[in-house]
Motif scaffolding. Structure first.
Motif, PDB file in Angstrom:
ATOM      1  N   ARG A   1     -14.609   3.411   0.928  1.00  0.00           N
ATOM      2  CA  ARG A   1     -13.080   3.459   1.146  1.00  0.00           C
ATOM      3  C   ARG A   1     -12.206   3.305  -0.022  1.00  0.00           C
ATOM      4  N   PHE A   2     -11.080   3.767   0.048  1.00  0.00           N
ATOM      5  CA  PHE A   2     -10.223   3.634  -0.949  1.00  0.00           C
ATOM      6  C   PHE A   2      -9.949   2.119  -1.306  1.00  0.00           C
ATOM      7  N   THR A   3      -9.896   1.642  -2.747  1.00  0.00           N
ATOM      8  CA  THR A   3      -9.352   0.661  -2.890  1.00  0.00           C
ATOM      9  C   THR A   3      -7.638   0.531  -2.795  1.00  0.00           C
ATOM     10  N   ASP A   4      -7.420  -0.768  -2.697  1.00  0.00           N
ATOM     11  CA  ASP A   4      -5.950  -1.019  -2.661  1.00  0.00           C
ATOM     12  C   ASP A   4      -5.277  -0.341  -3.991  1.00  0.00           C
ATOM     13  N   GLY A   5      -5.938  -0.440  -5.064  1.00  0.00           N
ATOM     14  CA  GLY A   5      -5.577   0.424  -6.351  1.00  0.00           C
ATOM     15  C   GLY A   5      -5.557   1.811  -6.119  1.00  0.00           C
ATOM     16  N   ALA A   6      -6.466   2.424  -5.698  1.00  0.00           N
ATOM     17  CA  ALA A   6      -6.482   3.866  -5.335  1.00  0.00           C
ATOM     18  C   ALA A   6      -5.413   4.323  -4.410  1.00  0.00           C
ATOM     19  N   LYS A   7      -5.211   3.389  -3.376  1.00  0.00           N
ATOM     20  CA  LYS A   7      -4.255   3.450  -2.512  1.00  0.00           C
ATOM     21  C   LYS A   7      -2.730   3.713  -2.994  1.00  0.00           C
ATOM     22  N   LYS A   8      -2.558   2.652  -3.824  1.00  0.00           N
ATOM     23  CA  LYS A   8      -1.343   2.748  -4.837  1.00  0.00           C
ATOM     24  C   LYS A   8      -1.275   3.997  -5.639  1.00  0.00           C
ATOM     25  N   ALA A   9      -2.262   4.221  -6.349  1.00  0.00           N
ATOM     26  CA  ALA A   9      -2.280   5.708  -7.234  1.00  0.00           C
ATOM     27  C   ALA A   9      -1.673   6.694  -6.344  1.00  0.00           C
ATOM     28  N   LEU A  10      -2.226   6.622  -5.250  1.00  0.00           N
ATOM     29  CA  LEU A  10      -2.098   8.212  -4.336  1.00  0.00           C
ATOM     30  C   LEU A  10      -0.466   7.783  -4.152  1.00  0.00           C
ATOM     31  N   GLU A  11      -0.175   6.749  -3.658  1.00  0.00           N
ATOM     32  CA  GLU A  11       1.357   6.557  -3.171  1.00  0.00           C
ATOM     33  C   GLU A  11       2.306   6.918  -4.476  1.00  0.00           C
ATOM     34  N   LEU A  12       1.775   6.510  -5.472  1.00  0.00           N
ATOM     35  CA  LEU A  12       2.658   6.603  -6.729  1.00  0.00           C
ATOM     36  C   LEU A  12       2.519   8.128  -7.117  1.00  0.00           C
ATOM     37  N   SER A  13       1.455   8.794  -6.865  1.00  0.00           N
ATOM     38  CA  SER A  13       1.486  10.174  -7.237  1.00  0.00           C
ATOM     39  C   SER A  13       2.478  10.874  -6.295  1.00  0.00           C
ATOM     40  N   LEU A  14       2.563  10.542  -5.038  1.00  0.00           N
ATOM     41  CA  LEU A  14       3.915  11.260  -4.307  1.00  0.00           C
ATOM     42  C   LEU A  14       5.244  10.922  -4.851  1.00  0.00           C
ATOM     43  N   ARG A  15       5.386   9.314  -5.317  1.00  0.00           N
ATOM     44  CA  ARG A  15       6.793   9.251  -5.758  1.00  0.00           C
ATOM     45  C   ARG A  15       6.869  10.098  -7.285  1.00  0.00           C
ATOM     46  N   GLU A  16       5.775  10.163  -7.945  1.00  0.00           N
ATOM     47  CA  GLU A  16       5.984  11.237  -9.027  1.00  0.00           C
ATOM     48  C   GLU A  16       6.410  12.621  -8.748  1.00  0.00           C
ATOM     49  N   ALA A  17       5.604  13.225  -7.670  1.00  0.00           N
ATOM     50  CA  ALA A  17       6.019  14.295  -7.302  1.00  0.00           C
ATOM     51  C   ALA A  17       7.417  14.724  -6.931  1.00  0.00           C
ATOM     52  N   ILE A  18       8.007  13.644  -5.983  1.00  0.00           N
ATOM     53  CA  ILE A  18       9.317  13.532  -5.835  1.00  0.00           C
ATOM     54  C   ILE A  18      10.143  13.337  -6.924  1.00  0.00           C
ATOM     55  N   ARG A  19       9.721  12.609  -7.871  1.00  0.00           N
ATOM     56  CA  ARG A  19      10.630  12.421  -9.141  1.00  0.00           C
ATOM     57  C   ARG A  19      10.678  13.719 -10.071  1.00  0.00           C
ATOM     58  N   LEU A  20       9.633  14.224 -10.000  1.00  0.00           N
ATOM     59  CA  LEU A  20       9.598  15.530 -10.877  1.00  0.00           C
ATOM     60  C   LEU A  20       9.969  16.802 -10.182  1.00  0.00           C
ATOM     61  N   HIS A  21      10.492  16.650  -8.979  1.00  0.00           N
ATOM     62  CA  HIS A  21      10.749  17.791  -8.480  1.00  0.00           C
ATOM     63  C   HIS A  21       9.571  18.823  -8.014  1.00  0.00           C
ATOM     64  N   ALA A  22       8.524  18.302  -8.012  1.00  0.00           N
ATOM     65  CA  ALA A  22       7.449  19.287  -7.672  1.00  0.00           C
ATOM     66  C   ALA A  22       7.018  19.609  -6.475  1.00  0.00           C
ATOM     67  N   ASP A  23       6.423  20.827  -6.210  1.00  0.00           N
ATOM     68  CA  ASP A  23       6.210  21.267  -4.967  1.00  0.00           C
ATOM     69  C   ASP A  23       5.131  20.622  -4.442  1.00  0.00           C
ATOM     70  N   GLY A  24       4.311  19.937  -5.010  1.00  0.00           N
ATOM     71  CA  GLY A  24       3.124  19.198  -4.421  1.00  0.00           C
ATOM     72  C   GLY A  24       2.670  18.209  -5.363  1.00  0.00           C
ATOM     73  N   ILE A  25       1.657  17.779  -4.910  1.00  0.00           N
ATOM     74  CA  ILE A  25       0.679  16.819  -5.996  1.00  0.00           C
ATOM     75  C   ILE A  25      -0.413  17.765  -6.342  1.00  0.00           C
ATOM     76  N   ASP A  26      -0.429  17.916  -7.861  1.00  0.00           N
ATOM     77  CA  ASP A  26      -1.561  18.672  -8.348  1.00  0.00           C
ATOM     78  C   ASP A  26      -2.255  17.712  -9.169  1.00  0.00           C
ATOM     79  N   PRO A  27      -3.382  18.023  -9.958  1.00  0.00           N
ATOM     80  CA  PRO A  27      -4.058  17.157 -10.648  1.00  0.00           C
ATOM     81  C   PRO A  27      -3.093  16.329 -11.840  1.00  0.00           C
TER      82      PRO A  27
END
Length: 183
Positions: A116-142
């Motif tokens: 399972r994803f830990t709560d921390g991993a879930k948070k990191a994935l959610e923050l990745s989405l927020r980072e993509a939005i902040r950076l106006h990225a087309d998607g979430i890359d590495p």
């Protein structure tokens, strides 16, 4: 949310999951994601290596508290072989007998053996989405996934950064600079 992840970022998440599964862990967290980002084939491996973050450095942190929360190196210093104890207990009580007691829950992967994803991993994935939005990225890359992992402020990831002689702000700055150059 995973539809926003690039093929490479999905591969990194899968590698983190496989790492946890291979270690017999019921879950995987931010440090597993960071480890996957250091592996060959990762597009951010070089920037991580420039900061001293290698698979070996992350593996040391992952090895400090194996599944079940028992510190093998601390027990070994007392003359206790954790693997021998685990084997003996499992021989008597069955596979995974220590997982329930040490894990504070079922201690076992979900049906099908998937950690399972830990709560921390879930948070990191959610923050990745927020980072993509902040950076106006087309998607979430590495690189964007890495920004989310670092931004999650996970204790194990912070321990890796400290061991490598860097900090989250410096690493974030270099990753963002790299993203701007490639845009």
């Amino acid at each position: 949310m995973f539809e926003r992840f690039t093929k490479d970022a999905r591969r990194m998440v899968k590698a983190a999951e496989e790492s946890a599964r291979a270690a017999g862990s019921p879950s995987f967290g931010c440090a597993h994601l960071l480890w996957a980002l250091t592996e060959p084939g990762s597009t951010v491996r070089d920037v991580l290596a420039a900061h001293g973050i290698t698979p070996e450095v992350v593996a040391v942190e992952l090895g400090r508290t194996p599944a079940g929360g028992l510190d093998a190196s601390a027990l070994a210093a007392l003359g206790i072989d954790l693997d021998a104890v685990r084997a003996s207990v499992e021989e008597t009580f069955g596979p995974g007998a220590l997982d329930d007691a040490a894990g504070g829950g079922s201690g076992r992967p979900r049906a099908g053996g998937r950690p399972r994803f830990t709560d921390g991993a879930k948070k990191a994935l959610e923050l990745s989405l927020r980072e993509a939005i902040r950076l106006h990225a087309d998607g979430i890359d590495p690189a964007v996934l890495l920004l989310g992992v670092v931004r999650a402020d996970d204790a194990r990831v912070n321990a890796v950064l400290t061991a490598a002689g860097t900090d989250a702000a410096t690493l974030r700055g270099d990753v963002e600079q790299r993203l701007r150059r490639s845009a």
